[in-house]
Design a protein around this motif. Structure first.
Motif, short mmCIF file in Angstrom:
data_model
loop_
_atom_site.label_atom_id
_atom_site.label_comp_id
_atom_site.label_asym_id
_atom_site.label_seq_id
_atom_site.Cartn_x
_atom_site.Cartn_y
_atom_site.Cartn_z
N HIS A 74 -119.08 -40.13 81.64
CA HIS A 74 -120.27 -39.48 82.17
C HIS A 74 -120.87 -38.53 81.12
CE1 HIS A 74 -123.19 -37.69 84.69
NE2 HIS A 74 -122.53 -36.59 84.97
N ASN A 95 -127.28 -31.66 85.72
CA ASN A 95 -125.89 -31.53 85.28
C ASN A 95 -124.91 -31.37 86.44
OD1 ASN A 95 -127.19 -31.64 82.87
ND2 ASN A 95 -126.53 -29.65 82.13
N THR A 99 -123.52 -34.90 88.31
CA THR A 99 -122.07 -35.07 88.19
C THR A 99 -121.43 -35.25 89.56
OG1 THR A 99 -122.00 -33.77 86.15
CG2 THR A 99 -119.94 -33.98 87.38
N LEU A 103 -119.06 -38.42 90.65
CA LEU A 103 -117.71 -38.24 91.19
C LEU A 103 -117.58 -38.81 92.60
CD1 LEU A 103 -117.04 -34.61 89.90
CD2 LEU A 103 -115.88 -36.69 89.13
N LEU A 119 -115.66 -36.54 82.00
CA LEU A 119 -116.87 -35.73 82.16
C LEU A 119 -117.18 -34.98 80.87
CD1 LEU A 119 -116.31 -34.04 85.65
CD2 LEU A 119 -117.42 -36.22 85.16
N CYS A 121 -117.85 -32.00 79.43
CA CYS A 121 -117.85 -30.54 79.59
C CYS A 121 -118.24 -29.93 78.24
CB CYS A 121 -116.48 -30.06 80.07
SG CYS A 121 -115.93 -30.91 81.58
N LYS A 152 -122.51 -26.46 83.02
CA LYS A 152 -121.34 -27.20 82.56
C LYS A 152 -120.03 -26.64 83.12
CE LYS A 152 -122.92 -30.62 80.22
NZ LYS A 152 -122.56 -32.01 80.59
N THR A 155 -119.90 -28.22 86.37
CA THR A 155 -119.50 -29.62 86.18
C THR A 155 -117.98 -29.74 86.07
OG1 THR A 155 -121.54 -30.34 85.10
CG2 THR A 155 -119.54 -31.50 84.48
N GLU A 156 -117.39 -28.87 85.25
CA GLU A 156 -115.94 -28.92 85.05
C GLU A 156 -115.20 -28.59 86.35
OE1 GLU A 156 -112.69 -26.35 82.66
OE2 GLU A 156 -114.27 -27.23 81.41
N GLY A 159 -115.17 -31.53 88.60
CA GLY A 159 -114.18 -32.51 88.15
C GLY A 159 -112.78 -32.12 88.56
N VAL A 170 -109.68 -37.44 86.60
CA VAL A 170 -110.84 -36.87 85.92
C VAL A 170 -110.37 -36.15 84.66
CG1 VAL A 170 -112.87 -35.40 86.14
CG2 VAL A 170 -111.95 -36.54 88.17
#
Length: 317
Positions: A74, A95, A99, A103, A119, A121, A152, A155-156, A159, A170
């Motif tokens: 991704h 973002n 994401t 997921l 992902l 990151c 971001k 995003t992390e 995940g 992930v």
């Protein structure tokens, strides 16, 4: 049957290099790109690229159900830290929500196969740092201070949540600044190389416009970055953040001097206030102990990378 990889953001610099790397190893590669996204790489402009916006979850779900990829890379994002100040809403929506959609679709795919998701990151998640904090280790508290960095970090966390709650594999690479060919002039190195190519070809006066030259960054060649992230997929631990970096930082002024040397030009350097950022860490240097522990050794030095980028811009100009 060959394993199948789906790369979101396949027309971007990192996505293109992932596609080339996987194809070289015999994987069946598919990509997702926005309808407006384009690529100079002819290998990306073929029938394996699906035009779809990751914010359209139903459409994304249909494609993932049909393809049933073994690996999802991704990379689709609003990927520029500086641009996030003027595109704050777009940055967070693309973002974070994008994401989440990826997921969610991957979680449904788990019912059929043991899918892996990587992902993109970012080191921008570290945020408010001082030189004494460097080299940055993965355990350090995240204090992002740009819209991009905040997106971001979110995003992390998404995940990790999907890993912890649903067992989805992930992988969370915190990517430091990746440098390579085929990138727009939205970063210092690409901007410098483009201006020097214009000067070299006589299309611009020998005057180069720059922002802050005093900061220092851990730059990694995109080919090394992709190799490191593939190593992470093969040998790493899902749900655990890992720095993708070299462990060495260069001042932006030194990068400029190297590019001027490579271009064999003489230029006047002009500071442009419009190229200054609202927030700019004096040093961004990563600790690469974790990725090195998986066997990662960089193959490209900074001069190799800068030479390739400059000649890429000469061809583009």
């Amino acid at each position: 049957m060959n394993k199948r990889v789906l790369i979101t953001g396949i027309t971007g610099m990192v996505g293109q290099h992932f596609a080339e790397s996987f194809r070289a190893d015999g994987y069946e590669v598919w990509g997702i790109a926005r309808f407006s996204a384009s690529s100079r790489n002819e290998a990306i402009q073929d029938s394996s690229v699906i035009r779809c916006d990751i914010l359209e979850r139903d459409a994304l779900m249909r494609h993932i159900r049909r393809l049933e990829p073994d690996i999802i890379i991704h990379m689709a994002a609003q990927a520029f830290n500086g641009a996030s100040w003027d595109a704050e809403y777009t940055t967070h929506m693309t973002n974070y929500q994008g994401t989440l959609n990826v997921l969610y679709c991957a979680r449904e795919l788990m019912e059929k196969k043991d899918v892996k998701v990587l992902l993109a990151c970012s080191s921008a998640e570290y945020g408010d740092i001082t030189e004494s904090d460097c080299p940055l280790v993965e355990e350090r508290l995240l204090k992002p201070h740009t819209p991009y960095g905040v997106s971001k970090a979110g995003t992390e966390m998404l995940g990790y949540q999907y890993f912890a709650n649903y067992g989805l594999k992930v992988y969370l690479p915190r990517m430091f600044i990746h440098v390579g060919t085929g990138h727009p002039p939205a970063t210092a190195i690409q901007n410098f190389a483009r201006q020097l190519a214009l000067i070299k070809t006589g299309k611009m006066e020998p005057e180069i416009h720059v922002g802050n030259l005093e900061s220092a960054r851990d730059f990694i060649d995109v080919r090394d970055g992709v190799a490191a992230m593939r190593l992470l997929l093969d040998k790493g631990t899902p749900g655990e953040p890992i720095n993708i970096c070299t462990g060495k930082a260069y001042k932006i002024s030194d990068i400029l001097n190297m590019l001027v040397e490579i271009s064999e030009t003489k230029v006047k350097v002009v500071t442009d206030e419009g190229l200054m950022r609202a927030a700019d860490e004096p040093l961004l240097l990563g600790d690469n102990t974790r990725i090195s522990g998986l066997g990662f050794v960089p193959s490209y030095g900074i001069m190799d990378t800068l030479t390739d980028v400059f000649h890429d811009w000469m061809g583009r100009i």
